[in-house]
Scaffold this motif. Structure first.
Motif, short mmCIF file in Angstrom:
data_model
loop_
_atom_site.label_atom_id
_atom_site.label_comp_id
_atom_site.label_asym_id
_atom_site.label_seq_id
_atom_site.Cartn_x
_atom_site.Cartn_y
_atom_site.Cartn_z
N ASN A 169 11.88 2.38 -4.72
CA ASN A 169 11.34 3.73 -4.89
C ASN A 169 10.00 3.65 -5.61
O ASN A 169 9.56 2.58 -6.03
CB ASN A 169 12.34 4.63 -5.62
N TYR A 170 9.35 4.78 -5.76
CA TYR A 170 8.07 4.87 -6.45
C TYR A 170 7.05 3.83 -5.96
O TYR A 170 6.42 3.13 -6.75
CB TYR A 170 8.27 4.79 -7.97
N THR A 171 6.94 3.72 -4.65
CA THR A 171 5.96 2.82 -4.02
C THR A 171 5.31 3.58 -2.87
O THR A 171 5.97 3.91 -1.88
CB THR A 171 6.64 1.53 -3.52
N GLU A 172 4.02 3.86 -3.01
CA GLU A 172 3.32 4.78 -2.10
C GLU A 172 2.61 4.05 -0.97
O GLU A 172 1.96 3.02 -1.19
CB GLU A 172 2.29 5.59 -2.90
N LEU A 173 2.72 4.59 0.24
CA LEU A 173 1.95 4.10 1.38
C LEU A 173 0.51 4.58 1.24
O LEU A 173 0.25 5.78 1.16
CB LEU A 173 2.55 4.63 2.69
N LEU A 174 -0.44 3.63 1.24
CA LEU A 174 -1.85 3.98 1.16
C LEU A 174 -2.52 3.98 2.53
O LEU A 174 -3.32 4.85 2.84
CB LEU A 174 -2.60 3.01 0.23
N LYS B 22 1.24 0.80 -2.89
CA LYS B 22 0.98 0.64 -4.33
C LYS B 22 2.17 1.15 -5.14
O LYS B 22 2.52 2.32 -5.06
CB LYS B 22 -0.28 1.40 -4.74
N PRO B 23 2.80 0.29 -5.92
CA PRO B 23 3.87 0.74 -6.81
C PRO B 23 3.30 1.64 -7.92
O PRO B 23 2.15 1.47 -8.34
CB PRO B 23 4.42 -0.57 -7.40
N LEU B 24 4.12 2.56 -8.37
CA LEU B 24 3.70 3.53 -9.38
C LEU B 24 3.14 2.88 -10.64
O LEU B 24 2.13 3.32 -11.19
CB LEU B 24 4.90 4.42 -9.77
N GLU B 25 3.76 1.79 -11.07
CA GLU B 25 3.40 1.19 -12.36
C GLU B 25 2.23 0.22 -12.26
O GLU B 25 1.80 -0.36 -13.27
CB GLU B 25 4.63 0.47 -12.96
N SER B 26 1.69 0.03 -11.06
CA SER B 26 0.65 -0.97 -10.85
C SER B 26 -0.70 -0.33 -10.54
O SER B 26 -0.77 0.75 -9.96
CB SER B 26 1.05 -1.90 -9.70
N ASP B 27 -1.78 -1.01 -10.91
CA ASP B 27 -3.12 -0.56 -10.56
C ASP B 27 -3.61 -1.18 -9.26
O ASP B 27 -4.67 -0.83 -8.75
CB ASP B 27 -4.12 -0.91 -11.69
N SER B 28 -2.85 -2.12 -8.72
CA SER B 28 -3.27 -2.81 -7.50
C SER B 28 -2.28 -2.60 -6.37
O SER B 28 -1.10 -2.25 -6.59
CB SER B 28 -3.44 -4.31 -7.78
N SER B 29 -2.74 -2.79 -5.14
CA SER B 29 -1.91 -2.62 -3.95
C SER B 29 -1.59 -3.98 -3.34
O SER B 29 -2.17 -5.00 -3.71
CB SER B 29 -2.65 -1.74 -2.93
N PHE B 30 -0.66 -3.97 -2.41
CA PHE B 30 -0.36 -5.18 -1.64
C PHE B 30 0.11 -4.77 -0.25
O PHE B 30 0.33 -3.58 0.03
CB PHE B 30 0.69 -6.05 -2.35
N GLY B 31 0.25 -5.73 0.64
CA GLY B 31 0.64 -5.44 2.02
C GLY B 31 2.06 -5.86 2.33
O GLY B 31 2.52 -6.91 1.87
N ILE B 32 2.78 -5.02 3.09
CA ILE B 32 4.11 -5.37 3.61
C ILE B 32 3.96 -5.64 5.10
O ILE B 32 3.54 -4.77 5.87
CB ILE B 32 5.12 -4.23 3.39
N LYS B 33 4.29 -6.85 5.50
CA LYS B 33 4.15 -7.24 6.90
C LYS B 33 5.46 -7.01 7.64
O LYS B 33 6.52 -7.38 7.16
CB LYS B 33 3.72 -8.70 7.03
N ALA B 34 5.38 -6.39 8.82
CA ALA B 34 6.57 -6.12 9.63
C ALA B 34 6.20 -6.07 11.10
O ALA B 34 5.04 -5.81 11.45
CB ALA B 34 7.23 -4.81 9.20
N LYS B 35 7.19 -6.28 11.94
CA LYS B 35 6.97 -6.22 13.39
C LYS B 35 6.83 -4.78 13.86
O LYS B 35 6.13 -4.50 14.84
CB LYS B 35 8.13 -6.90 14.13
N ILE B 36 7.53 -3.88 13.17
CA ILE B 36 7.48 -2.47 13.58
C ILE B 36 7.70 -1.59 12.34
O ILE B 36 8.41 -1.99 11.41
CB ILE B 36 8.54 -2.18 14.67
N PHE B 37 7.05 -0.43 12.35
CA PHE B 37 7.14 0.50 11.21
C PHE B 37 7.82 1.79 11.67
O PHE B 37 7.53 2.30 12.76
CB PHE B 37 5.75 0.77 10.64
#
Length: 544
Positions: free
Chosen positions: A190-195, A211-226
């Motif tokens: 939870n508390y992880t926003e799609l940018l 980007k998680p709520l508690e973090s100032d930085s973002s990261f990528g989630i890799k998947a075959k389908i969303f």
């Protein structure tokens, strides 16, 4: 549910499916996909069930009104809705018996003709529900009706028709789905926003930037389908994936008022079959209070939380008043809430109440995004099945749905009478022991055991309610509670039952959460101040 570990997985692994949205449809899809052997991620911008999925009328039903409309308007889409709802009703009840149960409902009538009309209609409702375990409807005499619901106006009353649907604690049911998905291997947070999304050369989605709520930085989630399961906010994700798409969702606001149990004085619910705006309204016993709702109005400001407003309180009280011997007073309002329905747009219809509460699985070929649009709580599992069926088709996999008989967290080996064991072993009060069994099911012993770790955790949060401090500890450690509102609004439901009691509990909850989450004094003070302000705003807006 260990959020930090799941966040690490999201950053380091590649998934078959990444689901966006942690309400009933998103958690339902996550569990379904995981049980089919897929590698699944799920992100939620706020808390699980923080929007529509915690703000329903708490009913599991086929939809009596849909059945009436189906025959009045020869609308077979409505009839299909009823059939699917009634088929799923039994599954929702059986898969989480601690959180869902049968509910008797009375429809008071004021003439012999009205009684006949509703009796025939509800017999048809029974027909479409054939094969399930709920009792069948029957026409009650005036005397029988008043014995069951003594608050009714005896002078006007002719009789009533009794029928059965189901009731659930919607937010905790959603949490049980999330917890079950986690235990099935889903990396769920939870508390992880799609940018944004990243794409390949053909325009197909490859990565969700979050980007998680508690973090100032973002990261990528890799998947075959969303898979987009964001309910009333689905168009936001659809247009982020493909800006050329047209809007499909027409949000509708519904509100509920909470009154003292004594207003109805019954363990039965009441269906009010006709209102001034053409809807039905329910008065339902819930958590020792009376839940009254709902309304149906267009809602366009998705940036603002829908809340109960003064004129809506008046409407609901005016709707209930003609049925009761004593009119309910505005001063009796203990709490209330507003929520959104993610209705599918239908041509030029000017009234949201005429829109079918059906769902649609949309596949955008350009971006490869799958979106689950529309639907309602009762059919969440059926909706998830359709969505993951489509996803498996796109992944070229043949794996059947496994959720129809999958018991959720807390439902395994559930027996309500186990409250007696909890009372005896942990020396807790009778009402507390029953409450723990009803909300945590077979996991209630894990909550109660915390009182042996610290005897103070056996104390009540608020004197007149069965919630204890150990629950806050459990909810932080095991259920990903990160804010005071996560605890009081969704995991305990005190916010929607009693605003005054919720305010009373804020400081104790904050102290316990600060201890578990390592909040600084400033962080704790900010949490407390924000939530006090929020509750005060709810009160001032609803009862002027």
């Amino acid at each position: 549910m260990k959020r930090s570990l799941n966040l690490q997985r999201l950053q380091n692994e590649t998934f078959d499916i990444c689901i966006i949205g942690g309400g009933a449809s998103g958690t339902g899809c996550a569990l379904d996909a995981a049980l089919r052997g897929l590698k699944v991620a799920l992100i939620e911008k706020q808390d699980f069930a923080s929007e529509t999925s915690s703000k329903s009328t708490k009913l599991i039903h086929g939809g009596v009104r849909y059945l009436e409309q189906a025959f009045k308007n020869f609308d077979f889409a409505q009839l299909k809705q009823v059939r699917h709802g009634l088929e799923e009703r039994q599954i929702v009840l059986q898969n989480a018996p601690h959180l869902a149960r049968p509910l008797p409902l009375l429809t008071p009538v004021f003439s012999w003709w009205e009684g006949l009309y509703f009796s025939i209609g509800l017999r048809m409702y029974d027909f479409f529900a054939k094969g399930d375990a709920l009792p069948k409807s029957r026409w009650l005499s005036k005397k029988e009706t008043l014995l069951r619901m003594p608050s009714l106006d005896a002078k006007k009353l002719h009789s009533a028709v009794l029928y059965f649907d189901g009731q659930l604690d919607d937010a905790r049911y959603c949490l049980a789905l999330a917890h079950a998905a986690d235990e099935a291997g889903v990396a769920i947070v939870n508390y992880t926003e799609l940018l944004d999304f990243e794409r390949d050369n053909a325009g197909k989605l490859t990565t969700a930037v979050v980007k998680p709520l508690e973090s100032d930085s973002s990261f990528g989630i890799k998947a075959k389908i969303f898979v987009n399961c964001t309910g009333a906010f689905a168009d936001f994700v659809r247009l982020k994936a493909n800006p050329t798409l047209s809007h499909r969702i027409r949000p509708s606001k519904g509100v509920h008022v909470v009154l003292p149990y004594e207003v109805l004085k019954s363990n039965d619910a009441m269906l009010i079959p006709k209102t001034s705006d053409g809807r039905v309204v329910f008065a339902i016993p819930f958590e020792g209070q009376l839940l009254l709702g709902t309304t149906d109005t267009d809602y366009k400001n998705l940036e603002a939380e829908p809340i109960l407003e003064d004129q809506e309180v008046d409407f609901l009280l005016d709707t209930l008043a003609p049925y009761l011997a004593k009119r309910p007073d505005k001063s009796q309002v203990k709490a209330g809430f507003g929520g959104l329905r993610p209705l599918l747009a239908a041509g030029d219809s000017k009234s949201t109440k005429k829109l079918v509460r059906d769902h649609e699985v949309e596949h955008d070929e350009h971006s490869n995004l799958v979106s689950l649009l529309g639907g309602k709580w009762t059919t969440y599992r059926y909706m998830a099945k359709d969505t993951i069926d489509k996803t498996c088709e796109l992944l070229r996999l043949e794996r059947p749905c496994q959720t129809a008989n999958h018991v959720l967290v807390g439902g395994e080996d559930y027996a309500f009478e186990d409250w007696k064991t909890i009372q005896m072993v942990y020396r807790l009060a009778k009402d507390i022991s029953k409450h723990l069994i009803r909300k945590y099911g077979s996991r209630a012993h894990k909550v109660a055991r915390l009182t042996q770790e610290n005897i103070r955790w056996s104390q009540r949060l608020v004197e007149k309610y069965p919630f204890i401090q150990a629950e806050v500890i459990y909810q932080v450690r095991e259920e990903m509670a990160l804010t005071i509102r996560d605890v009081l609004a969704r995991r305990m439901r005190l916010e929607i039952m009693d605003w005054e009691a919720a305010q009373e509990a804020i400081q104790v909850v904050a102290d316990l959460m600060a201890q578990e989450l390592g909040w600084t004094p400033a962080q704790k003070e900010s949490q407390v101040a924000d939530y006090y302000q929020q509750i005060a705003f709810f009160v001032n807006t609803a009862v002027k």
